[in-house]
Design a protein around this motif. Structure first.
Motif, PDB file in Angstrom:
ATOM      1  N   ARG A 175       0.695  -1.192   0.165  1.00 39.92           N
ATOM      2  CA  ARG A 175      -0.104  -0.007  -0.050  1.00 39.92           C
ATOM      3  C   ARG A 175       0.872   1.199   0.102  1.00 39.92           C
ATOM      4  O   ARG A 175       0.480   2.259  -0.639  1.00 39.92           O
ATOM      5  CB  ARG A 175      -0.977  -0.023   1.339  1.00 39.92           C
ATOM      6  N   LEU A 176       1.986   1.219   0.714  1.00 40.63           N
ATOM      7  CA  LEU A 176       2.842   2.312   0.848  1.00 40.63           C
ATOM      8  C   LEU A 176       3.453   2.864  -0.502  1.00 40.63           C
ATOM      9  O   LEU A 176       3.545   3.717  -1.049  1.00 40.63           O
ATOM     10  CB  LEU A 176       4.008   2.115   1.745  1.00 40.63           C
ATOM     11  N   THR A 220      12.548   6.458   0.131  1.00 37.37           N
ATOM     12  CA  THR A 220      11.123   6.723   1.313  1.00 37.37           C
ATOM     13  C   THR A 220      10.694   5.597   1.604  1.00 37.37           C
ATOM     14  O   THR A 220      10.167   5.609   2.554  1.00 37.37           O
ATOM     15  CB  THR A 220      10.393   7.692   0.564  1.00 37.37           C
ATOM     16  N   VAL A 221      10.414   4.368   0.992  1.00 34.47           N
ATOM     17  CA  VAL A 221       9.661   3.261   1.176  1.00 34.47           C
ATOM     18  C   VAL A 221      10.621   1.867   1.556  1.00 34.47           C
ATOM     19  O   VAL A 221      10.413   1.306   2.757  1.00 34.47           O
ATOM     20  CB  VAL A 221       8.709   3.023   0.207  1.00 34.47           C
ATOM     21  N   GLU A 252       1.954   1.918  -3.407  1.00 31.73           N
ATOM     22  CA  GLU A 252       0.972   2.521  -4.122  1.00 31.73           C
ATOM     23  C   GLU A 252       0.540   4.105  -3.795  1.00 31.73           C
ATOM     24  O   GLU A 252       0.371   4.821  -4.659  1.00 31.73           O
ATOM     25  CB  GLU A 252      -0.470   1.711  -3.961  1.00 31.73           C
ATOM     26  N   ALA A 253       0.641   4.437  -2.830  1.00 34.19           N
ATOM     27  CA  ALA A 253       0.262   5.851  -1.952  1.00 34.19           C
ATOM     28  C   ALA A 253       1.386   6.485  -2.574  1.00 34.19           C
ATOM     29  O   ALA A 253       1.071   7.729  -3.241  1.00 34.19           O
ATOM     30  CB  ALA A 253       0.565   5.924  -0.591  1.00 34.19           C
ATOM     31  N   ALA A 254       2.738   6.136  -2.672  1.00 37.34           N
ATOM     32  CA  ALA A 254       3.911   6.943  -3.217  1.00 37.34           C
ATOM     33  C   ALA A 254       3.784   7.007  -4.754  1.00 37.34           C
ATOM     34  O   ALA A 254       3.702   8.233  -5.258  1.00 37.34           O
ATOM     35  CB  ALA A 254       5.087   6.298  -2.810  1.00 37.34           C
ATOM     36  N   GLU A 255       3.215   6.053  -5.455  1.00 37.83           N
ATOM     37  CA  GLU A 255       3.016   6.175  -6.676  1.00 37.83           C
ATOM     38  C   GLU A 255       1.769   7.195  -7.323  1.00 37.83           C
ATOM     39  O   GLU A 255       2.248   8.125  -8.040  1.00 37.83           O
ATOM     40  CB  GLU A 255       2.402   4.659  -7.212  1.00 37.83           C
ATOM     41  N   MET A 256       0.798   7.276  -6.387  1.00 32.51           N
ATOM     42  CA  MET A 256      -0.412   8.257  -6.373  1.00 32.51           C
ATOM     43  C   MET A 256       0.262   9.619  -6.230  1.00 32.51           C
ATOM     44  O   MET A 256      -0.302  10.656  -6.841  1.00 32.51           O
ATOM     45  CB  MET A 256      -1.475   7.777  -5.509  1.00 32.51           C
ATOM     46  N   LEU A 257       1.321   9.825  -5.414  1.00 37.83           N
ATOM     47  CA  LEU A 257       1.747  11.126  -5.184  1.00 37.83           C
ATOM     48  C   LEU A 257       2.919  11.554  -5.999  1.00 37.83           C
ATOM     49  O   LEU A 257       3.674  12.233  -5.762  1.00 37.83           O
ATOM     50  CB  LEU A 257       2.191  11.082  -3.619  1.00 37.83           C
ATOM     51  N   GLY A 258       3.046  10.754  -7.063  1.00 42.88           N
ATOM     52  CA  GLY A 258       4.106  11.033  -8.186  1.00 42.88           C
ATOM     53  C   GLY A 258       5.472  10.817  -7.913  1.00 42.88           C
ATOM     54  O   GLY A 258       6.221  11.426  -8.667  1.00 42.88           O
ATOM     55  N   ALA A 259       5.671   9.754  -6.888  1.00 38.77           N
ATOM     56  CA  ALA A 259       7.086   9.694  -6.662  1.00 38.77           C
ATOM     57  C   ALA A 259       7.739   8.682  -7.762  1.00 38.77           C
ATOM     58  O   ALA A 259       7.246   7.778  -8.331  1.00 38.77           O
ATOM     59  CB  ALA A 259       7.368   8.768  -5.429  1.00 38.77           C
ATOM     60  N   LYS A 316      11.083   6.394  -4.302  1.00 31.53           N
ATOM     61  CA  LYS A 316       9.955   5.145  -3.604  1.00 31.53           C
ATOM     62  C   LYS A 316      11.237   4.311  -2.894  1.00 31.53           C
ATOM     63  O   LYS A 316      11.153   3.908  -1.834  1.00 31.53           O
ATOM     64  CB  LYS A 316       9.449   4.195  -4.645  1.00 31.53           C
TER      65      LYS A 316
END
Lengths: 572, 352
Positions: A174-175, A192-193, A177-184, A189
């Motif tokens: 999920r993290l 930060t992940v 995907e969240a990063a993906e949605m926030l344009g990372a 990624k």
């Protein structure tokens, strides 16, 4: 008091006494020696101070630090990328890569030294350019730091790999995907992940590898040359000069990083438990042609290197007279003409010790874990037992071996009779590999409902009946795993037993060192091959024998899942 | 005029399993749309396809006239709030919210300004320096909301945003999200399986079942005029009956009609403005706070062997005059204008 409870208390008492006698008291006599002079007078820390003043010893400490740090960084770095490829990409051949990475676990640490000797030693096929078939050779100046570092990298690689595979598997998609949605982008990624998510695994891998390299004796013994490290120093003091006091002092220094690793490991263990959420989504493997291809190539190179080392030793063991006559022969497997002409006996001794360690060790470790985890009396005694049970994690084999000399070689000790017998080897091996098996058993037992004991108690069933009818059958896979762990480690270990074996009870790993000392590296290789082959064979037999059992366990586990879903649906 | 966000014939297959078959959906700018359906109906997959986290097997997505079907998630300027927060545990609330702004190449000062703005919007200024682990569930969810809002997204996607919270907090956040939508006005698509959530929050509800859209309408429309027994059953409570008379009927039967329990008149004053007076024996009385749910066994001599039941909701206030008791026989009537009838030409999808 009911007799059921009396029995339980007796079991606890027995365990804490056993642990005390096999771990605490030997350690105590080691500390005693370190703080006394040759005449047995109490001199406090002056041994340590003397040690600090001696430039030769300080140099050894510097050497040990240097090779351990460098090999740890290389090993963890290589293992991280390797584990990342296996866990996080959909590349092919993962099973092969996974097994190959674990191969070094089946070999004594001398093994890699031998392999490197055949490749990069003075007569090595790479140093001599394939015995002159190539117009040039490459001399890497093997004997010294280079050889030790390469050996330690190979030796520690599977440990780092196993820790990092677990760390990388525990990600939460999920993290991403969240990063993906926030344009990372992928780099962001990763920083930060991925990296924060594997932080604990990385730290743990660093400490484990560092400790292994810092305290290893086998590799520096074979390829260390004139480059002194603490472990070989200690060996020289104890075996060469019979200077037990200095041996004990060096032992204290060896304990330091191990203790540090131990503390870090305990701390991280607690942290990591909090970090993993049950809701975490599994990582999704998305194929990307070029990345996957790069990882495949990388993993192929690493596993290729491991296999080359293995094959080199095999070839060296069968070659008639390296490097002059490379025709194949079985002569080197006849150990009657080298190093005392002991024949195959050390090999059979090793198997006997390993088998005894596996059977008794599993039994004792399991009972200890059971008593600490499932008996509800004497909390304080259980806490002490727990501490003693995981303490061996912090004890390097050499230190443990030396402590055992001090404790059991004391004529006033009623257990003096163990000294020189096969039982002290079994005992030291059990203690040396106790903690990991203990944690395996504890983890398996923790998964069981603690209500089992209460339920049987309320029904008036004695605890041992529940233990034999319910607890042991359910945790049998974990017990088998413990047994195999004891067996394989006892086969290949050198550090603890090198101080304790009796002249008429030599072990295979000790023979490897002795034969190498005498310059008989082909027989040493032959013996190494026997050890590796036995361990691998036992592991394969184990997998084959337990596959049916594991399938049944899986079925049983999935059935409980179904039951849970059913009851959940009923609530709705 | 072309709709703001247009989905045309979206298909999705996972192996042999069809998750979505031919979804057509138009969403206007500034609209709050709820995708509602039972678990496994494909609503989350549809949201993830809109987000770009999943690729449709077929069909196209158009945003303001531009085809974005193949555009990667990060470039769509959509923001998503995940069911279980998905906050970065190693970053503070502030850093979490600033995370996406970093990629927008804003200056440090601009990022700070923007983060503080949204923190204020969700009333979390005091928690800026806290890590997610130090915040309660409701606070974490608001951080996640702030993180999504900070991106000033063209479309805000909410994946069951409230399902992990307890009832009180859920109620509060429901209102907060709705208020924020009115204040900021971005197009919002929310996935939920909670009909109450959909009814209270949405401008438009899209009811889905078995990989298809079943009905699209305002909350009032889907509640009062459900187009199928499935929708009627999924949203609110309902009694199914035969169309011609007052007979109960299984939803899969050919002709179907239904009535909501709160629309049935109960008691002696149940007049004949709607249908004929019926009689029933009280089987069960359930106290629900503001109302009672009474289950009656229909008094019907012909079919005693096969008893039929009807649910009636009656306000607590009104029940006082009736003195309801079990086994009591009581009259009721079914007002005609409240009876819902279903088209029966197309096969109707009903939960198993």
């Amino acid at each position: 008091m009911k007799w059921n409870e009396i029995l339980q208390r007796l079991l606890l008492l027995l365990i804490v006494i056993l642990l005390g006698f096999s771990i605490l008291l030997p350690l105590g006599s080691l500390f005693e020696k370190a703080f006394m002079n040759e005449q047995g007078q109490w001199i406090g820390v002056s041994n340590l101070l003397n040690y600090m003043k001696s430039p030769a010893l300080l140099q050894s400490l510097g050497h040990t630090m240097y090779v351990s740090i460098i090999s740890t960084i290389i090993s963890v770095g290589l293992a991280f990328v390797y584990a990342y490829g296996i866990v996080r990409t959909p590349m092919r051949g993962k099973t092969f890569f996974r097994y190959t990475a674990m191969l070094p676990l089946f070999a004594p640490s001398m093994f890699f030294g031998l392999a490197l000797t055949f490749m990069f030693g003075n007569q090595g096929f790479i140093t001599t350019g394939f015995f002159g078939h190539l117009p040039f050779g490459i001399d890497i100046h093997l004997y010294g730091p280079v050889g030790i570092i390469i050996s330690e990298v190979v030796y520690t690689f599977p440990q780092a790999f196993l820790i990092l595979v677990v760390a990388l598997s525990m990600s939460d998609y999920r993290l991403y995907e969240a990063a993906e949605m926030l344009g990372a982008n992928p780099m962001r990624k990763f920083w930060t992940v991925t990296l924060p998510g594997t932080k604990y695994g990385l730290i743990s891998a660093f400490f484990v590898c560092f400790t292994l390299a810092f305290t290893d004796f086998g590799a520096p013994k074979i390829v260390g040359g004139q480059y002194n490290v603490l472990a070989t120093d200690m060996y020289k003091y104890v075996i060469g000069q019979q200077n037990m006091t200095m041996g004990a002092t060096v032992g204290l220094v060896l304990i330091v990083p191990a203790c540090l690793a131990f503390l870090v490991d305990r701390y991280l263990d607690r942290k990591q438990k909090n970090a993993v959420s049950a809701k975490a989504a599994p990582y999704r493997l998305v194929p990307r042609v070029w990345r996957d291809r790069l990882y495949t190539i990388y993993c192929a190179i690493i596993s290729g290197a491991i296999l080359v080392l293995l094959l080199t030793v095999i070839f060296g063991a069968f070659a008639k007279l390296w490097p002059y006559n490379l025709s194949l022969t079985l002569d080197h497997f006849d150990f009657t003409k080298v190093a005392g002409g002991t024949g195959w006996e050390p090999f059979w001794n090793s198997i006997r010790v390993a088998a005894l360690t596996a059977v008794i060790g599993t039994f004792v470790t399991y009972l200890t874990a059971y008593a600490i985890e499932k008996i509800n009396h004497w909390k304080f005694v259980r806490q002490i037992s727990y501490f003693l049970a995981i303490l061996p994690l912090a004890l390097p084999g050499l230190v443990l071996g030396l402590a055992y000399i001090f404790f059991f070689n004391d004529r006033s000790n009623p257990m003096h009779g163990l000294y020189g017998s096969i039982w002290i080897l079994v005992l030291v091996n059990i203690v040396h590999f106790f903690s990991v098996s203990f944690i395996t058993a504890t983890t398996a037992l923790k998964k069981l409902d603690s209500e089992f004991e209460k339920a049987s108690d309320s029904m008036g069933v004695p605890f041992y009946r529940t233990l034999f009818r319910v607890t042991i059958p359910i945790t049998l896979p974990a017990m088998m795993e413990m047994g195999i762990y004891f067996f394989i480690n006892s086969m290949v270990t050198i550090s603890a037993v090198v101080f304790l074996y009796a002249p008429d009870l030599k072990l295979a790993s000790v023979m490897i060192v002795n034969m190498d000392d005498a310059g008989d590296i082909a027989p040493a290789s032959a013996m190494s091959i026997l050890l590796v082959a036995t361990s691998v064979l036992v592991r394969i037999l184990y997998e084959w024998a337990t596959s049916a059992m594991r399938k049944r366990a899986a079925k049983w586990q999935s059935r409980t899942n179904d039951a849970q879903q059913d009851s959940g649906a009923m609530k709705l | 005029m072309q709709p703001y966000l247009q989905l045309a014939q979206i298909h999705k297959k996972f192996g042999s399993f069809t998750s979505l078959k031919g979804i057509d959906l138009h969403i206007e700018n500034h609209e709050f749309v709820c995708l509602l359906g039972p678990s496994g109906c494909g609503k989350t997959t549809l949201l993830r396809i809109i987000a770009g986290l999943e690729t449709a097997t077929g069909g196209s997505i158009t945003l303001a006239g531009k085809n974005i079907t193949r555009m990667p998630a990060g470039q769509r300027n959509f923001a998503m709030m995940f069911q279980s927060y998905a906050l970065f545990p190693n970053l503070t609330a502030y850093e979490n919210i600033a995370y996406g702004l970093y990629t927008k190449k804003l200056s440090k000062a601009d990022i700070k300004k923007r983060v503080e703005e949204v923190l204020d919007l969700v009333n979390l200024t005091a928690l800026a320096g806290h890590y997610p682990g130090q915040c309660s569930g409701g606070q974490q969810q608001r951080i996640a909301l702030a993180r999504a809002l900070a991106m000033a997204p063209d479309v805000l996607l909410l994946d069951e945003p409230l399902s992990a919270l307890d009832a009180k907090v859920r109620d509060k956040l429901r209102r907060e999200i709705r208020n924020l939508h009115e204040k900021c006005g971005m197009t919002t698509i929310m996935v939920t399986h909670d009909q109450e959530e959909a009814l209270t929050m949405a401008d438009k509800i899209v009811v889905m079942n078995n990989a298809e859209i079943v009905q699209i309408g305002t909350p009032q429309e889907v509640y009062e005029q459900p187009n199928s027994p499935f929708v009627a059953d999924f949203i609110g409570a309902i009694n199914f009956m035969k169309d011609d008379s007052t007979r109960e009927l299984h939803p899969q039967d050919q002709q179907a009609s239904a009535i909501r329990p709160e629309h049935i008149h109960l008691g002696a004053f149940a007049d004949d403005e709607g249908g004929a007076l019926q009689y029933g024996k009280i089987q069960n009385i359930e106290f629900r706070g503001s109302f009672y749910r009474v289950t009656l066994q229909w008094m019907d001599d012909e079919r005693l062997a096969n008893p039929r039941f009807v649910m009636i909701d009656i306000s607590t206030e009104q029940s006082k005059g009736l003195q309801l008791m079990k086994e009591q026989i009581i009259p009721f009537s079914l007002p005609k204008e409240r009876i819902i009838t279903f088209e029966t030409e197309k096969p109707i999808l009903v939960r198993a």
